[in-house]
Motif scaffolding. Structure first.
Motif, PDB file in Angstrom:
ATOM      1  N   GLN A 107       0.569  -1.365   0.414  1.00 11.67           N
ATOM      2  CA  GLN A 107      -0.100   0.084  -0.047  1.00 11.67           C
ATOM      3  C   GLN A 107       0.974   0.867   0.130  1.00 11.67           C
ATOM      4  N   ILE A 108       1.680   1.427   0.772  1.00 14.00           N
ATOM      5  CA  ILE A 108       3.137   2.369   1.236  1.00 14.00           C
ATOM      6  C   ILE A 108       3.251   2.262  -0.326  1.00 14.00           C
ATOM      7  N   GLY A 109       3.944   1.309  -1.270  1.00 14.48           N
ATOM      8  CA  GLY A 109       4.321   2.294  -2.015  1.00 14.48           C
ATOM      9  C   GLY A 109       3.810   2.014  -2.848  1.00 14.48           C
ATOM     10  N   ALA A 110       2.356   1.948  -3.034  1.00 12.37           N
ATOM     11  CA  ALA A 110       1.897   2.287  -4.260  1.00 12.37           C
ATOM     12  C   ALA A 110       1.779   3.466  -4.221  1.00 12.37           C
ATOM     13  N   TRP A 111       1.411   4.423  -3.288  1.00 12.88           N
ATOM     14  CA  TRP A 111       0.989   5.816  -2.493  1.00 12.88           C
ATOM     15  C   TRP A 111       2.825   6.297  -3.209  1.00 12.88           C
ATOM     16  N   LEU A 112       3.523   6.056  -2.657  1.00 18.97           N
ATOM     17  CA  LEU A 112       4.885   6.443  -3.288  1.00 18.97           C
ATOM     18  C   LEU A 112       4.974   6.353  -4.720  1.00 18.97           C
ATOM     19  N   GLN A 113       5.062   5.346  -5.871  1.00 19.24           N
ATOM     20  CA  GLN A 113       4.111   5.457  -6.941  1.00 19.24           C
ATOM     21  C   GLN A 113       3.676   6.422  -7.486  1.00 19.24           C
ATOM     22  N   GLU A 114       2.520   6.440  -7.083  1.00 17.13           N
ATOM     23  CA  GLU A 114       1.042   7.442  -7.079  1.00 17.13           C
ATOM     24  C   GLU A 114       1.917   8.734  -7.227  1.00 17.13           C
ATOM     25  N   SER A 115       2.647   9.109  -5.854  1.00 18.21           N
ATOM     26  CA  SER A 115       3.097  10.709  -5.768  1.00 18.21           C
ATOM     27  C   SER A 115       4.899  10.615  -6.882  1.00 18.21           C
ATOM     28  N   LEU A 116       4.964   9.689  -7.195  1.00 18.79           N
ATOM     29  CA  LEU A 116       6.314   9.633  -8.030  1.00 18.79           C
ATOM     30  C   LEU A 116       5.927  10.365  -9.444  1.00 18.79           C
ATOM     31  N   VAL A 117       4.050   9.837  -9.769  1.00 22.86           N
ATOM     32  CA  VAL A 117       4.055   9.881 -11.869  1.00 22.86           C
ATOM     33  C   VAL A 117       2.694  10.845 -11.484  1.00 22.86           C
ATOM     34  N   SER A 118       2.588  11.566 -10.406  1.00 24.03           N
ATOM     35  CA  SER A 118       1.521  12.372  -9.857  1.00 24.03           C
ATOM     36  C   SER A 118       2.542  13.774  -9.595  1.00 24.03           C
ATOM     37  N   GLY A 119       3.747  13.599  -9.397  1.00 20.98           N
ATOM     38  CA  GLY A 119       4.128  14.712  -8.602  1.00 20.98           C
ATOM     39  C   GLY A 119       3.535  15.117  -7.694  1.00 20.98           C
ATOM     40  N   LYS A 120       2.744  15.036  -7.198  1.00 26.88           N
ATOM     41  CA  LYS A 120       2.194  15.827  -5.804  1.00 26.88           C
ATOM     42  C   LYS A 120       2.503  14.565  -4.512  1.00 26.88           C
ATOM     43  N   GLN A 121       2.231  15.186  -3.209  1.00 25.06           N
ATOM     44  CA  GLN A 121       2.834  15.291  -2.626  1.00 25.06           C
ATOM     45  C   GLN A 121       0.995  14.695  -1.708  1.00 25.06           C
ATOM     46  N   LEU A 122       1.241  13.358  -1.095  1.00 21.27           N
ATOM     47  CA  LEU A 122      -0.082  12.570  -0.314  1.00 21.27           C
ATOM     48  C   LEU A 122      -0.304  13.098   0.435  1.00 21.27           C
ATOM     49  N   ARG A 123      -1.541  13.020   1.291  1.00 22.00           N
ATOM     50  CA  ARG A 123      -1.293  13.373   2.558  1.00 22.00           C
ATOM     51  C   ARG A 123      -2.185  12.828   3.679  1.00 22.00           C
ATOM     52  N   PHE A 124      -2.739  12.687   4.503  1.00 18.68           N
ATOM     53  CA  PHE A 124      -3.212  11.449   5.338  1.00 18.68           C
ATOM     54  C   PHE A 124      -3.109  12.088   6.633  1.00 18.68           C
ATOM     55  N   ASP A 125      -4.800  11.842   7.186  1.00 15.95           N
ATOM     56  CA  ASP A 125      -4.755  12.212   8.519  1.00 15.95           C
ATOM     57  C   ASP A 125      -4.163  11.145   9.523  1.00 15.95           C
ATOM     58  N   GLU A 126      -4.525  11.563  10.846  1.00 12.23           N
ATOM     59  CA  GLU A 126      -4.416  10.785  12.268  1.00 12.23           C
ATOM     60  C   GLU A 126      -4.488   9.127  11.506  1.00 12.23           C
ATOM     61  N   THR A 127      -5.393   8.965  11.296  1.00 11.58           N
ATOM     62  CA  THR A 127      -5.726   7.706  10.807  1.00 11.58           C
ATOM     63  C   THR A 127      -5.596   6.978   9.977  1.00 11.58           C
ATOM     64  N   GLY A 128      -5.264   7.425   8.963  1.00 10.44           N
ATOM     65  CA  GLY A 128      -4.796   7.239   7.847  1.00 10.44           C
ATOM     66  C   GLY A 128      -5.535   7.177   6.756  1.00 10.44           C
ATOM     67  N   ARG A 129      -6.176   7.853   7.096  1.00  8.79           N
ATOM     68  CA  ARG A 129      -7.026   8.679   5.741  1.00  8.79           C
ATOM     69  C   ARG A 129      -6.479   8.996   4.813  1.00  8.79           C
ATOM     70  N   ARG A 130      -7.063   9.234   3.652  1.00 10.86           N
ATOM     71  CA  ARG A 130      -5.752   9.960   2.373  1.00 10.86           C
ATOM     72  C   ARG A 130      -6.954  11.668   2.775  1.00 10.86           C
TER      73      ARG A 130
END
Lengths: 355, 355, 355, 355
Positions: free
Chosen positions: C326-349
């Motif tokens: 899951q974390i790898g996929a998020w890193l990959q998403e950020s990598l491709v989009s060039g955007k930062q992803l953010r999450f709240d304290e419960t882990g929700r995007r």
């Protein structure tokens, strides 16, 4: 007839100022330290014992020192807040300037110094970044120039200090500009050296924590921070700075090219001794940057003197020093805001949303 | 009033002589190089450009130089064959002496110098062994003093030079005293330092080969040699010297104690760079001893000056230098004869058969 | 009576499948490889020579193999796309499962496997991450457990492959999930191990280039990528993955704590040999991960077998394997989009703009 | 039909015997451990739990075991004093033999084993020297074969054990043959490998001390010893063995050639972890030879099995094992007598005085 020696005045006699003064006095054969300035009575006291007997005139006002008869150059090792002002005043007196980094943590002020220097191209004005004068970094640079690693593409660099439990770094954070301006600026400067000073950032992101010094938060600073700078020409630099090392100073750089890699100081060491004992094999690590870079500072001193006396180009451009601070300030902004910064191909800041 | 600087004359301006002269001129703030001597016109030519402009008076006769007004000390870097004579003449003129090693390859002559020095205890007379001034060896020594390895019991030390295919070392062998006197003398001196200068050899054995320079045989020398010195107090030192290294200078020492071990320079390196390429990971090695010990020579210069000016004890005793040459000469004798030498507890040579 | 051995079937006999089959056959004394499956005639041909003679029944249909009489466990080393389906089918036949990573590059499918495993708590279902079984990582982990570095706070980890100029990795990128899912997933798993599997990402950012394989762009992949994961509990991990190394495999990890640091494999090496030559001192580096982790795979095999036979807990949780992807996929998403992803304290995007 | 596996019996189940038995049982796929012998009830007890359940028949008499039906080979890991007798008895039963080193500390007995083996050339009889099977030594050897270091000329090798304060090694010295036979025999074997097994000693000298275990003297043994073997073809080997290491096992070899050098294990390490702490950077060292050579023993087992089953040459000659013990015994003689031994070009011992 004896060759003329560069007549130098030293401004500021704190920890680093003392070292600069002594380097010009003792370790730069073509220079003559003739004057020194400090506003601090304790520092003047030190100078009466360590400089005055060797023919150095002491001043408690900077303006007086730069009028010392025959003075040709100043080395500025005062508080960062007065670097720029003193540098400009020296140039106005037609003096060469070697200024401890940074010129200022304020970019506008940095640029004023650069502008002043541009108006006096006959003067040598340098903001010293010690790693540029270090034998190991230079050996690495020659290997890059010789094509041994192909095209440098990724640079990893870290500036990691031994943990200082005294609390000193909390107060220091109030005016240092933050870890990316104060520490990583060296790593950024290396980036400009190894990637070329014309690289244009595309995006900047940074994140930090306060793992051992929570009080840093009140000055918006961190004891560990990681940042990435993506450049428009397909290169990436990433940085780590920390004030939490148990073992000592650990400044490491890796330059990763399309056909090879170079590392500098990957295995830090105080000396060439290994100690074998019941717990294993141990080597020590220098506690501070001076243990790692002392000889680089000596070389910096001598090369500055050569450049002034021989009117040869300085080994690094003043504008680079400003660019390094600029990128450091952006990393710090990203670090504090938690936001990614973005730039177009001309280097103009754009809104992330617009990308 | 400016503190007085030690007025120094430099005898000999060959490879090592130049370095000594420049160290006293430029890198020893409390010294002033005022005179220099060489019988060689090329060396004098060099000195006209590099020393004379800085106030150094040049001489082509040693006897003239030591009469230079105000002279207080000489550094002797001439050919080994005249070291002793020049040292004694300097003492007769009441001058302190720093003499490049060895005093002589002839033990009797060495002892004459020691005797001359004993008669003038107010003079500082030192035969410099650079490793005594090296930061790493000193750090190792402090660890021994602090008891970290218990009682030092076995010492392994090697002096290994990069192979020089020019044939220079063949001629050199005709007067150098041989590898154990010329090279291993450093390792022997370290032994006297780490084991104590009062150790008494019990037996000495050495063996050698001429693997790449067979012509050395005509001067009874070898390009690789191994020797063991057994001491009466239950300690052993063993040495390796070679002139065959492909990679550069590799001077390694291990001090093995009853409770731990220290190594110095086990992994030689020119700098802190590693180069990663298709064949693996490579680091470079200094080609010559200067790359390894330059800073040690600077420290030697400064500590000699301090000792002369402040009348403090020298960091090493002159008699040690002679003892190191003595043991080197015995190793060389064993090497050439193929025979073991033996000594009684007073250090008197005895026949092997009598043991 | 002879102790019972775990009856194992091996699915997939490609590069890694062969290795798993041979490990169960030869290097896990408590297991007996009784069956093997491959749809590929060449692989079956290999198995006829290398497995069948040792009593292994060969199958060309997975469904047939899992009905092999007495079968107790399967090791799945087929193409990633069928891992999950085969794992679930095996569980439905009441078989323990050791599945090569990843379960799937699709998170929903990963979660189906986890759900299926939760319904059959008596079965051992593991997705192997080899570094968890590596002696060096385990030694590092024990040191952390023993408190030697205080509180782990920053983790740097890289997975860097030797450059493969064949173009293989271009096609591979079309289905591998990208560098962060395929390579950095190991570094992420280490993060979950050293920081605790309950860490919650706060932000994720990644950047990449195609320095030597521009064709990767057509599959939205990169040959060098850097990413940072900031966690809510004041920890940071940063990663570098590359397929551009000239020298070989270089998988390095540093765990930086409040009171010390650990590095693993900072100086990669094929063996304990150094080669000294005119260019310096060189050591070689393993060309592939097998050269680094072969023994870890053997240990993985044996510990899986022990857990099945003795009904003891597996050394790592299946849910971790999914979290790492899951974390790898998020890193990959950020990598491709060039955007930062953010999450709240419960882990929700959450939207970056809302932070 | 299943390929036939080599039917092996293990003699001796002490520390090393257990390891051999388990290697044949579990880590040599082409072997089947079918029998084991020990005269020791505790060892038999261990075997009942760890071998018998896997189909291994246990014997308390060696003569019974070697009559085990279908037995093809024995691995001998009993006390050194019975190695030779058991090896010969096994050959008489037409069994291949892998014998733990040494065959005997008595040269005549060694030679009886060699003679017995020569009479039965169809049998594989090997005395294992683990370093011959170690990946690093093999990688070094390939480099030598490929001419990377020119002509090997000097070999330095050491076998250094972690200090064992229990006093075990005092008793052990009464029958071990002494440090050069027990420890340095490995270094001597490496010499025969890297220099060629036909090298003829010219002189042998050795010296030792008892630094931490003075009681060794009563058995004429030493806890630290250094020796030199000069060969007639212009090569030199020198050795250091010690039982005094604080840090662990440190077995180092350097092979110095006319054009380069190789080192093996110059920087010993337990694993790839470095620990950074207030005292510096530390790595651990294996406490015993098993930590260094475990995989070499596994390879030895498998290569012996291959050679027996495929009737291919063994990787090392039995006569070498004897020659290594012979040179070790001479070194030990020199060590105890304090005298140099000399040999003519045919290898015949001559009086030192006659040289």
């Amino acid at each position: 007839m004896a060759p003329k020696k560069l007549q130098v005045g030293a401004a500021g006699l704190g920890r680093m100022g003392k070292r600069h003064a002594l380097n010009f006095l003792n370790r730069a054969p073509r220079s003559q330290l003739v004057a020194a300035f400090s506003p601090d009575p304790e520092e003047i006291q030190w100078a009466k014992q360590n400089l005055e007997p060797y023919g150095v005139t002491l001043y408690t006002k900077y303006e007086d020192m730069i009028q010392h008869p025959g003075l040709q150059a100043v080395v500025i090792g005062t508080a960062t807040s007065v670097h720029a002002e003193e540098a400009i005043k020296a140039m106005e007196k037609n003096l060469h300037v070697l200024c401890e980094k940074p010129l200022s943590i304020n970019l506008d002020i940095c640029n004023e110094v650069v502008a002043a220097a541009k108006q006096r191209p006959h003067l040598k004005v340098m903001c010293g970044f010690s790693r540029r004068f270090d034998e190991s970094y230079r050996a690495a640079y020659r290997k890059v120039e010789n094509g041994l690693i192909g095209r440098p593409s990724v640079l990893r660099s870290q500036t990691c200090d031994k943990h200082d439990p005294s609390g000193f770094y909390v107060e220091y954070a109030s005016w240092s500009g933050g870890v990316f301006v104060d520490m990583a600026v060296h790593d950024i400067d290396l980036t400009l050296w190894f990637f070329g000073s014309d690289v244009v950032p595309k995006s900047i992101s940074a994140y930090g924590i306060t793992a051992v010094t929570p009080d840093l938060k009140k000055y918006n600073d961190f004891d560990n921070a990681v940042g990435i700078v993506e450049f428009h020409n397909g290169k990436i630099a990433y940085y780590y700075c920390s004030r939490m090392m148990a073992h000592g100073q650990e400044d490491v750089t890796e330059i990763i090219g399309t056909e090879g890699k170079l590392s500098v100081n990957l295995n830090p060491q105080s000396d060439l001794v290994n100690y074998y004992h019941a717990g294993g094999i141990t080597r020590e690590v220098p506690p501070h940057y001076w243990g790692r870079f002392e000889q680089a500072f000596v070389k910096e001193t001598n090369e500055f003197v050569d450049s002034c006396l021989d009117d040869t180009p300085l080994p690094m451009k003043l504008s680079n020093a400003v660019k390094a601070v600029q990128i450091g300030a952006w990393l710090q902004e990203s670090l504090v805001s938690g936001k990614q910064l973005r730039f177009d191909e001309t280097g103009r800041r754009v809104e992330a949303a617009k990308i």
